[in-house]
Motif scaffolding. Structure first.
Motif, mmCIF file in Angstrom:
data_model
loop_
_atom_site.group_PDB
_atom_site.id
_atom_site.type_symbol
_atom_site.label_atom_id
_atom_site.label_comp_id
_atom_site.label_asym_id
_atom_site.label_seq_id
_atom_site.Cartn_x
_atom_site.Cartn_y
_atom_site.Cartn_z
ATOM 1 N N SER A 116 -32.379 87.283 -34.925
ATOM 2 C CA SER A 116 -31.138 86.496 -34.879
ATOM 3 C C SER A 116 -31.035 85.807 -33.524
ATOM 4 O O SER A 116 -31.777 86.137 -32.598
ATOM 5 N N ALA A 117 -30.092 84.887 -33.408
ATOM 6 C CA ALA A 117 -29.922 84.143 -32.149
ATOM 7 C C ALA A 117 -28.530 84.366 -31.573
ATOM 8 O O ALA A 117 -27.568 84.627 -32.303
ATOM 9 N N ILE A 118 -28.462 84.236 -30.248
ATOM 10 C CA ILE A 118 -27.179 84.280 -29.543
ATOM 11 C C ILE A 118 -26.916 82.902 -28.939
ATOM 12 O O ILE A 118 -27.810 82.298 -28.352
ATOM 13 N N ALA A 143 -23.043 93.961 -44.210
ATOM 14 C CA ALA A 143 -22.785 92.932 -45.228
ATOM 15 C C ALA A 143 -23.989 92.005 -45.406
ATOM 16 O O ALA A 143 -23.917 91.006 -46.120
ATOM 17 N N GLY A 144 -25.095 92.300 -44.731
ATOM 18 C CA GLY A 144 -26.295 91.469 -44.875
ATOM 19 C C GLY A 144 -26.222 90.175 -44.090
ATOM 20 O O GLY A 144 -26.848 89.171 -44.462
ATOM 21 N N LEU A 145 -25.474 90.172 -42.992
ATOM 22 C CA LEU A 145 -25.265 88.935 -42.243
ATOM 23 C C LEU A 145 -26.140 88.824 -40.990
ATOM 24 O O LEU A 145 -25.998 87.862 -40.223
ATOM 25 N N VAL A 146 -27.009 89.807 -40.773
ATOM 26 C CA VAL A 146 -27.829 89.775 -39.551
ATOM 27 C C VAL A 146 -29.261 89.404 -39.954
ATOM 28 O O VAL A 146 -30.054 90.251 -40.356
ATOM 29 N N THR A 147 -29.558 88.113 -39.867
ATOM 30 C CA THR A 147 -30.840 87.604 -40.366
ATOM 31 C C THR A 147 -31.487 86.696 -39.321
ATOM 32 O O THR A 147 -30.912 86.445 -38.267
ATOM 33 N N ASP A 148 -32.654 86.174 -39.670
ATOM 34 C CA ASP A 148 -33.321 85.255 -38.741
ATOM 35 C C ASP A 148 -32.711 83.851 -38.766
ATOM 36 O O ASP A 148 -33.168 82.972 -38.047
ATOM 37 N N ARG A 149 -31.717 83.653 -39.599
ATOM 38 C CA ARG A 149 -30.976 82.380 -39.579
ATOM 39 C C ARG A 149 -29.511 82.613 -39.189
ATOM 40 O O ARG A 149 -28.631 81.817 -39.552
ATOM 41 N N SER A 150 -29.271 83.709 -38.461
ATOM 42 C CA SER A 150 -27.906 84.013 -38.004
ATOM 43 C C SER A 150 -27.766 83.623 -36.539
ATOM 44 O O SER A 150 -28.646 83.929 -35.731
ATOM 45 N N VAL A 151 -26.652 82.990 -36.226
ATOM 46 C CA VAL A 151 -26.359 82.622 -34.833
ATOM 47 C C VAL A 151 -25.008 83.233 -34.461
ATOM 48 O O VAL A 151 -23.984 82.954 -35.104
ATOM 49 N N PHE A 152 -25.033 84.091 -33.450
ATOM 50 C CA PHE A 152 -23.837 84.799 -33.013
ATOM 51 C C PHE A 152 -23.390 84.247 -31.666
ATOM 52 O O PHE A 152 -24.150 84.266 -30.694
ATOM 53 N N LYS A 164 -33.578 85.297 -29.454
ATOM 54 C CA LYS A 164 -33.466 83.837 -29.326
ATOM 55 C C LYS A 164 -32.105 83.503 -28.710
ATOM 56 O O LYS A 164 -31.080 84.068 -29.122
ATOM 57 N N VAL A 165 -32.107 82.589 -27.743
ATOM 58 C CA VAL A 165 -30.848 82.198 -27.087
ATOM 59 C C VAL A 165 -30.768 80.677 -26.998
ATOM 60 O O VAL A 165 -31.755 80.014 -26.664
ATOM 61 N N GLY A 166 -29.603 80.138 -27.304
ATOM 62 C CA GLY A 166 -29.310 78.737 -27.030
ATOM 63 C C GLY A 166 -28.063 78.676 -26.163
ATOM 64 O O GLY A 166 -27.380 79.692 -25.961
ATOM 65 N N LEU A 167 -27.757 77.495 -25.637
ATOM 66 C CA LEU A 167 -26.513 77.320 -24.890
ATOM 67 C C LEU A 167 -25.466 76.721 -25.832
ATOM 68 O O LEU A 167 -25.783 75.859 -26.654
ATOM 69 N N GLY A 168 -24.231 77.192 -25.682
ATOM 70 C CA GLY A 168 -23.136 76.615 -26.466
ATOM 71 C C GLY A 168 -21.996 76.214 -25.552
ATOM 72 O O GLY A 168 -21.733 76.883 -24.544
ATOM 73 N N GLY A 189 -32.657 75.800 -27.803
ATOM 74 C CA GLY A 189 -31.611 75.620 -28.809
ATOM 75 C C GLY A 189 -32.201 75.324 -30.176
ATOM 76 O O GLY A 189 -31.745 75.848 -31.203
ATOM 77 N N ALA A 190 -33.246 74.483 -30.190
ATOM 78 C CA ALA A 190 -33.900 74.157 -31.466
ATOM 79 C C ALA A 190 -34.466 75.425 -32.109
ATOM 80 O O ALA A 190 -34.350 75.633 -33.324
ATOM 81 N N ARG A 191 -35.057 76.279 -31.281
ATOM 82 C CA ARG A 191 -35.601 77.546 -31.828
ATOM 83 C C ARG A 191 -34.487 78.458 -32.311
ATOM 84 O O ARG A 191 -34.622 79.105 -33.354
ATOM 85 N N ALA A 192 -33.398 78.511 -31.570
ATOM 86 C CA ALA A 192 -32.263 79.347 -31.991
ATOM 87 C C ALA A 192 -31.735 78.886 -33.347
ATOM 88 O O ALA A 192 -31.261 79.691 -34.148
ATOM 89 N N LEU A 193 -31.831 77.577 -33.586
ATOM 90 C CA LEU A 193 -31.317 77.020 -34.848
ATOM 91 C C LEU A 193 -32.427 76.824 -35.890
ATOM 92 O O LEU A 193 -32.200 76.149 -36.908
ATOM 93 N N CYS A 194 -33.593 77.393 -35.636
ATOM 94 C CA CYS A 194 -34.733 77.277 -36.585
ATOM 95 C C CYS A 194 -35.030 75.813 -36.905
ATOM 96 O O CYS A 194 -35.378 75.474 -38.044
ATOM 97 N N LEU A 195 -34.857 74.944 -35.929
ATOM 98 C CA LEU A 195 -35.098 73.508 -36.144
ATOM 99 C C LEU A 195 -36.239 73.002 -35.275
ATOM 100 O O LEU A 195 -36.389 71.788 -35.071
#
Ligand code: GUN
Ligand code: ZN
Length: 450
Positions: A296-298, A268-277, A326-330, A372-378
């Motif tokens: 993408s990020a996890i 569906a085109g949902l796996v991008t460099d601004r996707s967080v799973f 890319k990984v962040g903590l949630g 986390g900032a990198r995972a969120l492209c921020l």
């Protein structure tokens, strides 16, 4: 008025003096010495909500020593924590007993989220939620709202009032849940689009297209989510992925034409460099590889993964050199059991232990900040103390409880090893009690003992 009002002291430049810890690079890939920045006696100069200068006190004293200063002796000042996955409507249902993911959703989550049709209730919870984030030193989060557009309005209004950098979106879900919290593919598209136009890039707010997970979205809805990403290329995609064994099996039944769970999103085109799973506990090697290729990020959510019995995330595979992801903590509240990113780092350490891996305090705190900032492209705006970034930072007290005071001497660490020990004690023993102050855009937004 004949003369302009004098600028208030808080609007002019000012400084913060103390011990500072942040990251200039990823310690999973370089040495910790090169990734960690520690100033035992540092000065941060703040102006108009941003970091104007940052360095050793001695070096900056001549230029900035006369500005108003707040000093935090015997404390550790860090960038604000970044929570890469959390549900604000689940604030009141944290610690719901006894179930794993699919039963937990039916028994607790869906009835709770139904209450967010009422915008006044949504406003009330949004305020409690944001208070709790600030009390725990979290200054930015990627947030699930509920299916109702008014739940997103309530959240963004509250975040905007507090000048917070937040990402959120309306849940899209058009099947396999009670009617009272389902939308339709068409209405989810229209509602999400209107919310993007209303909120995305308003102040410090960003929008995330938010299909709940593959089970609760038809193919048609996922396709329309993909269409939104095409129409608005700088919004985010935020969803759950490969959390629980039964969930993965059901997705395979529902999407027989797909190679696996991630592929249902990919088609569906949902796996991008601004996707967080969120989660990725059950990912296959091929799926890790695809996430790496797509950049993408996890969001690694250890307290949730343990609470729901979902499993042990393979952090070392996500941070491999061959296929880095890319990984962040949630926190994943309400399946997560704490708003505290320190406690989330604590549980991440234990997940690593159960996999016979070591998660060093610097690696964990990197994930909670610059990672986390990198995972969120921020990373251009937040995540460390680089000059020009937003002055969102926290003051941690390594002696916040009697036991922590007993363990940690008053003297500031003088070596990387001593600093690692102090940081580790904060992440194992610290929680909201260790957060003395939270600053947003250079202004005190929370203080636990005035
Ligand atoms: N998968 C789909 N919805 C949810 C949710 O609300 N929480 C968690 N942990 N997993 C989900
Ligand atoms: Zn979640």
């Amino acid at each position: 008025m004949p003369f302009p009002e004098p600028a208030s002291a808080s609007l002019g430049p000012k400084t913060i003096r103390g011990s500072f810890l942040d990251f200039v690079d990823d310690p999973f890939y370089g040495s910790e010495e090169d990734s960690v920045r520690y100033l035992a006696d540092g000065l941060m100069v703040l102006e108009a909500g941003k970091i104007k200068a940052f360095g050793p006190f001695e070096a900056l004293q001549a230029d900035y020593g006369s500005l108003p200063t707040t000093a935090y002796p015997e404390r550790l000042i860090m960038p604000g924590f970044i929570d890469t996955h959390i549900h604000y409507p689940q604030t009141g249902m944290i610690a719901a007993y006894g179930e794993q993911l699919l039963e937990w959703l039916n028994q607790y989550t869906f009835p709770t989220e139904a209450k967010f049709q009422d915008q006044d209730y949504a406003r009330e919870v949004a305020d409690i939620f944001l208070d709790e984030l600030l009390r725990n030193g979290t200054t930015t989060a990627l947030v699930f709202a509920a299916v109702f557009p008014q739940s997103v309005d309530a959240f963004f209004e509250a975040a905007d009032r507090r000048h917070l950098c937040m990402i959120a979106g309306k849940v899209m879900m058009d099947r396999h849940a009670p009617d009272f919290i389902c939308d339709t593919a068409a209405s989810s598209y229209e509602d999400s689009k209107a919310l993007i136009q209303k909120w995305h890039k308003k102040g410090r707010l960003h929008y995330a297209v938010t299909p709940r997970f593959a089970i609760t979205s038809t193919d048609e809805q996922l396709q329309l989510a993909g269409q939104l990403l095409q129409e608005f290329p700088d919004v985010y995609l935020h969803t759950h992925l490969c959390e629980n064994v039964d969930e993965v099996a059901w997705v395979k039944e529902l999407f027989p034409h797909c190679q696996g769970y991630l592929d249902a999103y990919d088609q569906a085109g949902l796996v991008t460099d601004r996707s967080v799973f969120a989660h990725g506990v059950q990912l296959t090697d091929g799926e890790f590889q695809r996430l790496s290729e797509a950049q993408s990020a996890i969001a690694f959510c250890p307290t949730s993964n343990l609470f729901l019995g979902s499993g042990l995330f393979k952090l070392e595979q996500a941070k491999s050199t061959e296929y880095p992801v890319k990984v962040g903590l949630g926190t994943d509240v309400g399946a997560g059991t704490s708003f505290s990113m320190l406690q989330t780092a604590n549980e991440a350490y234990k997940v690593a232990q159960l996999r016979h891996q070591k998660l060093s305090p610097f690696k964990a705190l990197f994930l909670a900040t610059l990672g986390g900032a990198r995972a969120l492209c921020l990373e251009n705006a937040i995540g460390n103390f680089e000059v020009g970034k937003a002055a969102d930072f926290i003051v941690l007290d390594p002696r916040a409880t009697p036991l922590m005071a007993f363990r940690n001497g008053a003297a500031a660490p003088t070596s990387l090893q001593e600093l690692a020990d102090r940081a580790f004690s904060l992440m194992m023993m610290g929680d909201d009690r260790a957060v003395q102050a939270t600053y947003i855009l250079g202004e005190l937004a929370y203080e636990n003992r005035p």
